[in-house]
Write a protein that holds these residues in place. Structure first.
Motif, mmCIF file in Angstrom:
data_model
loop_
_atom_site.group_PDB
_atom_site.id
_atom_site.type_symbol
_atom_site.label_atom_id
_atom_site.label_comp_id
_atom_site.label_asym_id
_atom_site.label_seq_id
_atom_site.Cartn_x
_atom_site.Cartn_y
_atom_site.Cartn_z
ATOM 1 N N THR A 73 -22.569 5.664 -24.239
ATOM 2 C CA THR A 73 -21.881 5.001 -25.411
ATOM 3 C C THR A 73 -22.576 5.093 -26.777
ATOM 4 O O THR A 73 -22.191 5.112 -28.004
ATOM 5 C CB THR A 73 -21.358 3.667 -25.248
ATOM 6 N N THR A 74 -24.022 5.288 -26.516
ATOM 7 C CA THR A 74 -24.805 5.333 -27.690
ATOM 8 C C THR A 74 -25.473 6.949 -27.978
ATOM 9 O O THR A 74 -25.771 7.493 -29.197
ATOM 10 C CB THR A 74 -26.048 4.340 -27.587
ATOM 11 N N VAL A 75 -25.790 7.306 -26.838
ATOM 12 C CA VAL A 75 -26.583 8.716 -26.858
ATOM 13 C C VAL A 75 -25.960 9.587 -25.818
ATOM 14 O O VAL A 75 -25.939 9.226 -24.629
ATOM 15 C CB VAL A 75 -27.992 8.544 -26.893
ATOM 16 N N GLY A 76 -25.744 10.761 -26.146
ATOM 17 C CA GLY A 76 -25.458 11.725 -25.196
ATOM 18 C C GLY A 76 -26.554 13.027 -25.163
ATOM 19 O O GLY A 76 -26.889 13.244 -26.225
ATOM 20 N N ALA A 77 -26.491 13.646 -23.876
ATOM 21 C CA ALA A 77 -27.765 14.626 -24.099
ATOM 22 C C ALA A 77 -27.327 15.878 -22.984
ATOM 23 O O ALA A 77 -26.876 15.559 -22.193
ATOM 24 C CB ALA A 77 -28.940 13.944 -23.760
ATOM 25 N N LEU A 78 -27.710 16.908 -23.395
ATOM 26 C CA LEU A 78 -27.740 18.077 -22.703
ATOM 27 C C LEU A 78 -28.964 18.495 -22.450
ATOM 28 O O LEU A 78 -29.455 19.242 -23.457
ATOM 29 C CB LEU A 78 -26.663 19.394 -23.173
ATOM 30 N N LEU A 79 -29.747 18.416 -21.475
ATOM 31 C CA LEU A 79 -31.144 18.941 -21.201
ATOM 32 C C LEU A 79 -31.309 19.970 -20.065
ATOM 33 O O LEU A 79 -31.997 20.710 -20.467
ATOM 34 C CB LEU A 79 -31.987 17.701 -20.665
ATOM 35 N N ASP A 80 -30.311 19.797 -18.979
ATOM 36 C CA ASP A 80 -30.239 20.863 -18.152
ATOM 37 C C ASP A 80 -28.818 21.079 -17.645
ATOM 38 O O ASP A 80 -28.196 20.222 -17.067
ATOM 39 C CB ASP A 80 -31.206 20.399 -16.848
ATOM 40 N N ALA A 81 -28.221 22.301 -18.119
ATOM 41 C CA ALA A 81 -26.716 22.521 -17.697
ATOM 42 C C ALA A 81 -26.532 22.552 -16.288
ATOM 43 O O ALA A 81 -25.387 22.400 -15.709
ATOM 44 C CB ALA A 81 -26.505 23.767 -18.416
ATOM 45 N N LYS A 82 -27.548 22.827 -15.557
ATOM 46 C CA LYS A 82 -27.218 22.748 -14.030
ATOM 47 C C LYS A 82 -27.297 21.629 -13.255
ATOM 48 O O LYS A 82 -27.415 21.336 -12.003
ATOM 49 C CB LYS A 82 -28.157 24.082 -13.247
ATOM 50 N N TRP A 83 -27.738 20.355 -14.117
ATOM 51 C CA TRP A 83 -27.797 19.137 -13.285
ATOM 52 C C TRP A 83 -26.384 18.365 -13.133
ATOM 53 O O TRP A 83 -25.906 17.990 -13.735
ATOM 54 C CB TRP A 83 -28.567 18.310 -14.342
ATOM 55 N N VAL A 84 -26.016 18.965 -12.036
ATOM 56 C CA VAL A 84 -24.729 18.655 -11.260
ATOM 57 C C VAL A 84 -24.599 18.951 -9.984
ATOM 58 O O VAL A 84 -25.151 20.173 -9.541
ATOM 59 C CB VAL A 84 -23.568 19.225 -12.051
ATOM 60 N N HIS A 85 -24.010 18.195 -9.076
ATOM 61 C CA HIS A 85 -24.012 18.525 -7.435
ATOM 62 C C HIS A 85 -22.870 19.529 -7.507
ATOM 63 O O HIS A 85 -21.818 19.812 -8.049
ATOM 64 C CB HIS A 85 -23.332 17.322 -7.136
ATOM 65 N N PRO A 86 -23.401 20.781 -6.664
ATOM 66 C CA PRO A 86 -22.865 21.947 -6.763
ATOM 67 C C PRO A 86 -21.313 21.942 -6.388
ATOM 68 O O PRO A 86 -20.576 22.823 -6.300
ATOM 69 C CB PRO A 86 -23.471 23.086 -6.149
ATOM 70 N N ASN A 87 -21.238 20.684 -5.188
ATOM 71 C CA ASN A 87 -20.101 20.773 -4.698
ATOM 72 C C ASN A 87 -18.965 19.827 -5.245
ATOM 73 O O ASN A 87 -17.817 19.938 -4.549
ATOM 74 C CB ASN A 87 -20.153 20.237 -3.078
ATOM 75 N N ARG A 88 -19.367 19.305 -6.311
ATOM 76 C CA ARG A 88 -18.557 18.409 -7.051
ATOM 77 C C ARG A 88 -17.746 19.284 -7.984
ATOM 78 O O ARG A 88 -18.242 20.091 -8.742
ATOM 79 C CB ARG A 88 -19.086 17.413 -7.885
ATOM 80 N N SER A 89 -16.330 19.007 -8.388
ATOM 81 C CA SER A 89 -15.617 19.687 -9.424
ATOM 82 C C SER A 89 -16.171 18.970 -10.584
ATOM 83 O O SER A 89 -16.657 18.113 -10.809
ATOM 84 C CB SER A 89 -14.100 19.395 -9.157
ATOM 85 N N ALA A 90 -15.721 19.795 -11.609
ATOM 86 C CA ALA A 90 -15.964 19.488 -13.029
ATOM 87 C C ALA A 90 -15.399 18.255 -13.430
ATOM 88 O O ALA A 90 -15.877 17.097 -13.935
ATOM 89 C CB ALA A 90 -15.761 20.505 -14.044
ATOM 90 N N ARG A 91 -14.349 17.947 -12.877
ATOM 91 C CA ARG A 91 -13.459 16.629 -13.129
ATOM 92 C C ARG A 91 -14.466 15.502 -12.611
ATOM 93 O O ARG A 91 -14.453 14.311 -12.985
ATOM 94 C CB ARG A 91 -12.009 16.682 -12.684
ATOM 95 N N ALA A 92 -14.495 15.458 -11.069
ATOM 96 C CA ALA A 92 -15.470 14.760 -10.343
ATOM 97 C C ALA A 92 -16.358 14.371 -10.824
ATOM 98 O O ALA A 92 -17.069 13.107 -10.890
ATOM 99 C CB ALA A 92 -15.285 15.239 -8.758
ATOM 100 N N HIS A 93 -17.171 15.176 -11.414
ATOM 101 C CA HIS A 93 -18.743 14.968 -12.065
ATOM 102 C C HIS A 93 -18.536 14.063 -13.260
ATOM 103 O O HIS A 93 -19.355 13.128 -13.285
ATOM 104 C CB HIS A 93 -19.243 16.229 -12.309
ATOM 105 N N ARG A 123 -12.473 22.977 -10.137
ATOM 106 C CA ARG A 123 -13.428 24.113 -9.376
ATOM 107 C C ARG A 123 -14.705 23.333 -9.247
ATOM 108 O O ARG A 123 -15.041 22.695 -10.045
ATOM 109 C CB ARG A 123 -13.325 25.438 -10.348
ATOM 110 N N ARG A 124 -15.434 23.918 -8.042
ATOM 111 C CA ARG A 124 -16.805 23.368 -7.778
ATOM 112 C C ARG A 124 -17.712 23.787 -8.976
ATOM 113 O O ARG A 124 -17.600 25.156 -9.517
ATOM 114 C CB ARG A 124 -17.055 23.932 -6.634
ATOM 115 N N ALA A 125 -18.457 22.923 -9.434
ATOM 116 C CA ALA A 125 -19.346 23.209 -10.651
ATOM 117 C C ALA A 125 -20.485 24.287 -10.171
ATOM 118 O O ALA A 125 -21.085 24.896 -11.149
ATOM 119 C CB ALA A 125 -19.947 21.784 -10.970
ATOM 120 N N GLY A 126 -20.678 24.303 -9.016
ATOM 121 C CA GLY A 126 -21.902 25.253 -8.315
ATOM 122 C C GLY A 126 -21.307 26.586 -8.528
ATOM 123 O O GLY A 126 -22.090 27.385 -8.570
ATOM 124 N N GLY A 127 -20.090 26.830 -8.649
ATOM 125 C CA GLY A 127 -19.655 28.129 -9.047
ATOM 126 C C GLY A 127 -19.417 28.529 -10.255
ATOM 127 O O GLY A 127 -18.944 29.617 -10.679
#
Length: 320
Positions: A73-93, A123-127
């Motif tokens: 709620t104070t700071v948001g960051a994008l350091l590594d775009a691929k930092w997400v579980h590949p089998n999770r959907s974008a919504r689930a992440h 869709r799965r984020a890994g794809g």
């Protein structure tokens, strides 16, 4: 606002960041620039509490990151775009991140819509392509509606339309009064995006100023002139400044303004076909001020200096 004071980071005998101090103000996009290996990623990790400084500190709106109770709620960051579980959907992440900071679930749908991923949210984020992953990372950064935002290479993998979108998006965030710090190697894009710059080399501060001041201080402005009476004009101009004739017949004049050249031509009755000021570029200024801070340098026979730094072998070329 982000305030770094005396920030230092050692890895054994290697000094990654060396007594670095700077301020990132709200309401403006601040570009964070430096050659590869300059310490940009390490600095951003220390801002976010992912690396502990050897000395010094970073405050986000007056508070160290580790003391923020609901950091998203104070700071948001994008350091590594691929930092997400590949089998999770974008919504689930995004739902998982929202729950970790007790954010309302409606924010998931809102940020997916903001970044244009609503149709692929299941869709799965890994794809995802790199560009789609970048958009998902930006959505995650926006989830808590923070006042401070950090982006590391946010246009990686984006097509021209996507690059324009993220440029306007970051400028829009700053216009809302947010603090926006963005690191990028695309200097031409930073020239269009950032109002302010923090430039570092070998872990030390090289410059902090507005983008316009940085370019003006490090480069020489010239005037380009074309005329059917060029030889006569050149004699008159060289009483004021130095003129160089280009291959297309135009003169490039240093140490004079377009107004001065126009007055000289007008007084002598010389016809002008072109009279245009030539401004230095951010790339030229960057190369001028960081030339001593790169890790590796090779001199090429065509007169261009190419700088190769870091393991990813990105190239930053002068003279484009």
């Amino acid at each position: 606002m982000i305030e770094a004071v005396g920030l230092t980071k050692h890895y054994g005998r290697t000094v990654a960041v060396d007594n670095l101090s700077f301020t990132v103000k709200p309401g403006r996009v601040t570009g964070f620039l430096g050659p590869n290996g300059a310490g940009k990623s390490t600095t951003m990790r220390m801002i976010l509490g992912l690396d502990r400084p050897t000395a010094g500190q970073v405050l986000i709106d007056g508070t160290p990151y580790r003391d923020l109770r609901r950091p998203l709620t104070t700071v948001g960051a994008l350091l590594d775009a691929k930092w997400v579980h590949p089998n999770r959907s974008a919504r689930a992440h995004l739902r998982w991140l929202a729950k970790s900071n007790r954010l309302p679930e409606r924010r998931v749908a809102e940020v997916l819509d903001q970044v244009g991923l609503t149709k692929v949210a299941g869709r799965r984020a890994g794809g995802f392509s790199l560009g789609m992953a970048q958009r998902l990372g930006i959505a995650a950064a926006l989830l808590g509606d923070p006042k401070v935002l950090l982006f590391d290479e946010p246009v990686n993998g984006l097509d021209p339309e996507g690059i324009l979108w993220i440029r306007q998006f970051m400028q829009g965030l700053a216009a809302e009064g947010r603090t926006v710090l963005v690191s990028s190697h695309l200097l031409s894009e930073m020239a269009l995006t950032a109002q302010d710059l923090v430039v570092i080399g070998r872990g030390r501060l090289i410059a902090q100023s507005s983008t316009a001041e940085f370019v003006e201080r490090a480069t020489e402005n010239t005037v380009r002139v074309r005329s059917p009476q060029l030889d006569r004009l050149r004699v008159l101009i060289e009483q004021r400044g130095h003129a160089v004739r280009e291959d297309d017949g135009a003169l490039v004049v240093a140490e004079a303004t377009s107004e001065q050249i126009g007055e000289i031509a007008g007084a002598a009755g010389v016809v002008l076909h072109e009279l245009s000021p030539q401004r230095g570029s951010l790339e030229q200024a960057f190369m001028q001020l960081t030339g001593d801070s790169v890790e590796y340098r090779t001199e090429l026979g065509n007169g261009l200096n190419e700088i190769v730094a870091g393991t990813d072998q990105r190239l930053v070329s002068a003279g484009r």
